[in-house]
Design an enzyme around this catalytic site. Structure first.
Site, PDB file in Angstrom:
ATOM      1  N   GLU A 155      -3.744  -7.088  10.060  1.00 48.22           N
ATOM      2  CA  GLU A 155      -3.863  -5.704   9.609  1.00 48.22           C
ATOM      3  C   GLU A 155      -4.938  -5.525   8.549  1.00 48.22           C
ATOM      4  OE1 GLU A 155      -1.092  -7.403  10.037  1.00 48.22           O
ATOM      5  OE2 GLU A 155      -0.084  -6.331  11.665  1.00 48.22           O
ATOM      6  N   HIS A 176      11.107  -1.587   9.748  1.00 50.59           N
ATOM      7  CA  HIS A 176      10.492  -0.878  10.864  1.00 50.59           C
ATOM      8  C   HIS A 176      10.737   0.623  10.750  1.00 50.59           C
ATOM      9  CE1 HIS A 176       9.164  -4.441  12.832  1.00 50.59           C
ATOM     10  NE2 HIS A 176       9.042  -3.910  14.015  1.00 50.59           N
TER      11      HIS A 176
END
Lengths: 344, 325
Positions: free
Chosen positions: A60, A130
């Protein structure tokens, strides 16, 4: 106007932006899968091919830096995080570099028009890592623009605006909204960044809401209308820049403010909006400002704990009634059953 | 294959000389406390920047790290705009908003430097991605230190650059220390960074980073491959910083014990400027009078530039919010 789902609107905004600007490309984990980020990148891949929509390794931070470096050379990269929470790994590039690029180099190094799309999860046992929404954290830092489309028209419009903006923009898309249907113009009409939207006019209480909470607030407002309560719902749409004028105008009109957010209260958007009202509209307030946000703990998995963790339409309606010193009847019926079946 | 012309060799020397004289002068002035920005001087490491940048084309782009003055200057940056940045003046290359570690000069192929270790390795890789997408024969270069090779982003970027075959040259300036931490507390004994790069399928070479001609040759060799579409390359340049990590002093002046004065003096014996000058003289590529004349010219450029920079204007407080978005 024809209706599209939020996911279809995201896709259409992306495709129309890519048609207009050949410098746009899309990358990130799974963007070229057949599932295409819940369908939002499938059409872009079909139309523009793998040279402009391509997968990336799970890296990322470097991927964000790579997007910055490509943007510095004239590209308009779109970096997609299928889950918000992974974006923590990209904070150095996003906050230490992209957000500061134009300022820190005195305007002499050009600009880095990187667009980051990140999906916020909710429910279905997705759990603590999440389901977070990083908008307040990101919006803390000068230089980034941070937007949260709630309605399908803005899913398209904010995508278009972000891809026309010359600076870095983060779009936080809520997974629970992807199936939401609503009117969306066929033309590429951008939603201006930094402008809130009064999505329902009312006179008794202002609810300033972000993302999914806009939809919950509208549901609450419809129910409260039956009780004779008139709720004004302001869709914040952009948390940086923040549209102070629209929020303050509504607060001054109704004299009561509830802020509903998809993240936590502490140091968050609900606190920021409450502070804005306290500083700039204190004399117009008829009572204390209320905040509604996630319970002050990490997101749990087990269903009854999840139910207690998330605010929803009935929570908003109950809070509005209590602000008006009215007692609430049974309101749980206004919350739709959680029929989410994935893919998550 | 690359035997640099006498003109190239003279330019390489002149570049090292310009970097050395500028950096030494700035370090001397830094002691006056009028340059109020944390500064990492590159004295002793000039041959890396000079050698690599001489091998680049005008259209290539360079990214750098916190110890960035050498790269900025070797890429054609002006001493004036650098000094003005250190003085916090509006005439600085970043208009006094960046400071020593945030330089920019896109007009001469120096994109940016940044203070966070490893950050620009990914950014250079991204510029290389844009070049490859556009099919243009440009190369991106990232300079970074040995400590950046301990950051995750180094590996993420190598992996990506090699997977996509990107035109990027990664130049590690291994000066043996990360602030005050020596290699042996940071990397396993026997570590060869070139082996790490090779494990990611990069062509990798190690070179004497205090020999500007050797750096230039190695960079040229690797850049040939990059330009031929053979993907990214890694160049490790072994060198040494003479001054403290941040600031204008020698460590022994500050009574720091993390490295010995003997070690410093051994590296000063391998001074990149003196070695380059000796080589030119030995080859008959320059005379002593020429070396001296070049020094006088550089000193004149530096003196004029720093005086003008110091006399520059402060940014207007009203400009505080310029360029936020």
């Amino acid at each position: 106007m024809r209706n599209l789902t939020y996911a279809e609107a995201l896709s259409e905004g992306l495709v129309q932006a890519m048609e207009q600007d050949p410098a746009i490309f899309v990358t990130g984990i799974a963007v070229d899968y057949s599932s295409g980020i819940f369908g939002t990148t499938v059409e872009a891949l079909r139309r523009f091919g793998p040279s402009r929509v391509f997968d990336a390794p799970a890296m990322e931070n470097a991927l964000t830096g790579i997007a910055i470096g490509a943007a510095a050379m004239g590209k308009r990269p779109v970096v997609v995080h299928p889950r918000n929470d992974f974006m923590f790994l990209a904070f150095d590039q996003l906050i230490n570099l992209a957000a500061k690029w134009r300022y820190m180099y005195g305007g002499r190094a050009g600009r880095v028009p990187v667009v980051v799309r990140a999906v916020v999860g909710k429910g279905w046992g997705q759990g603590a890592t999440h389901s977070q929404s990083l908008h307040a954290t990101l919006a803390h830092f000068p230089g980034l623009k941070v937007v949260l489309p709630a309605l399908p028209a803005d899913a398209k419009g904010l995508t278009l605006a972000a891809l026309q903006d010359d600076g870095p923009v983060v779009i936080l898309e809520h997974r629970s909204l992807f199936g939401l249907s609503g009117p969306v113009p066929e033309e590429p009409v951008p939603t201006p960044l930094g402008v809130a939207n009064v999505v329902r006019a009312g006179t008794d209480v202002t609810v300033v809401a972000a993302s999914l909470m806009v939809v919950e607030a509208l549901r609450a407002a419809a129910e409260l209308e039956k009780e004779g309560v008139s709720v004004e719902v302001v869709d914040i749409r952009s948390v940086r820049p923040l549209d102070e004028a629209t929020i303050l105008a509504s607060v001054r009109k109704t004299g009561r403010l509830l802020v509903a957010d998809t993240s936590w209260e502490l140091y968050g958007v609900s606190s920021e909006v409450a502070a804005l009202a306290a500083e700039r509209a204190f004399a117009d307030l008829k009572g204390p400002v209320r905040r509604l946000a996630l319970a002050n703990c990490p997101a749990p998995v087990s269903a009854p704990l999840e139910a207690a963790f998330y605010p929803k339409a009935s929570t908003i309606a109950t809070a509005v009634l209590s602000m008006l010193r009215r007692t609430a009847g049974p309101l749980g019926g206004i919350d739709p059953a959680d029929d989410f079946k994935g893919p998550y | 294959m690359h035997s640099p012309t006498i003109e190239t060799r003279r330019r390489l020397y002149q570049s090292v000389l310009r970097l050395r004289r500028t950096e030494e002068r700035l370090a001397a002035l830094y002691r006056d406390q009028e340059m109020r920005t944390p500064t990492h001087f590159g004295v002793g490491q000039e041959a890396v920047a000079a050698g690599v940048c001489e091998a680049l084309d005008a259209q290539d782009v360079v990214y750098s790290h916190h110890r960035c003055h050498n790269h900025y200057l070797a890429r054609g940056g002006s001493v004036f705009a650098l000094a003005a940045e250190l003085y916090g003046r509006d005439e600085g290359c970043s208009r006094g908003r960046g400071g020593s570690v945030h330089l920019t000069g896109p007009d001469h192929g120096f994109m940016i430097s940044s203070a966070i270790l490893g950050q620009t390795i990914a950014v250079a890789t991204g510029s290389a991605l844009a070049f490859k997408m556009d099919g243009v024969p440009r190369v991106a270069v990232a300079f970074f230190g040995d400590a950046a090779c301990e950051e995750g982003i180094f590996y993420e970027s190598l992996n990506y650059a090699a997977t996509h075959g990107l035109p990027v040259l990664l130049v590690c300036e291994n000066n043996l220390y990360s602030t005050e931490s020596p290699l042996q507390v940071r990397q396993p004994s026997g570590t060869q960074l070139c082996e790490r790069a090779a494990a990611f399928k990069l062509r990798a070479e190690q070179v004497d980073g205090n020999d500007v001609f050797a750096v230039h040759q190695a960079a040229s060799r690797l850049l040939d491959g990059v330009r031929q579409g053979r993907g990214p390359a890694f160049l490790e340049c072994m060198t040494y910083r003479w001054l403290e990590h941040v600031g204008p002093c020698f460590d022994h002046e500050m009574n720091r014990s993390y490295r010995s004065r003997e070690e410093l003096e051994a590296w000063m014996e391998r001074c990149p400027l003196r070695r380059a000058g000796d080589a030119l003289l030995a080859q008959g590529a320059a005379t002593r009078d020429e070396l001296e004349a070049w020094r006088v010219d550089v000193d004149h450029e530096v003196e004029e530039a720093v005086a003008r920079a110091k006399a520059g204007s402060w940014p207007e407080p009203e400009s505080l919010f310029d360029n936020v978005y």
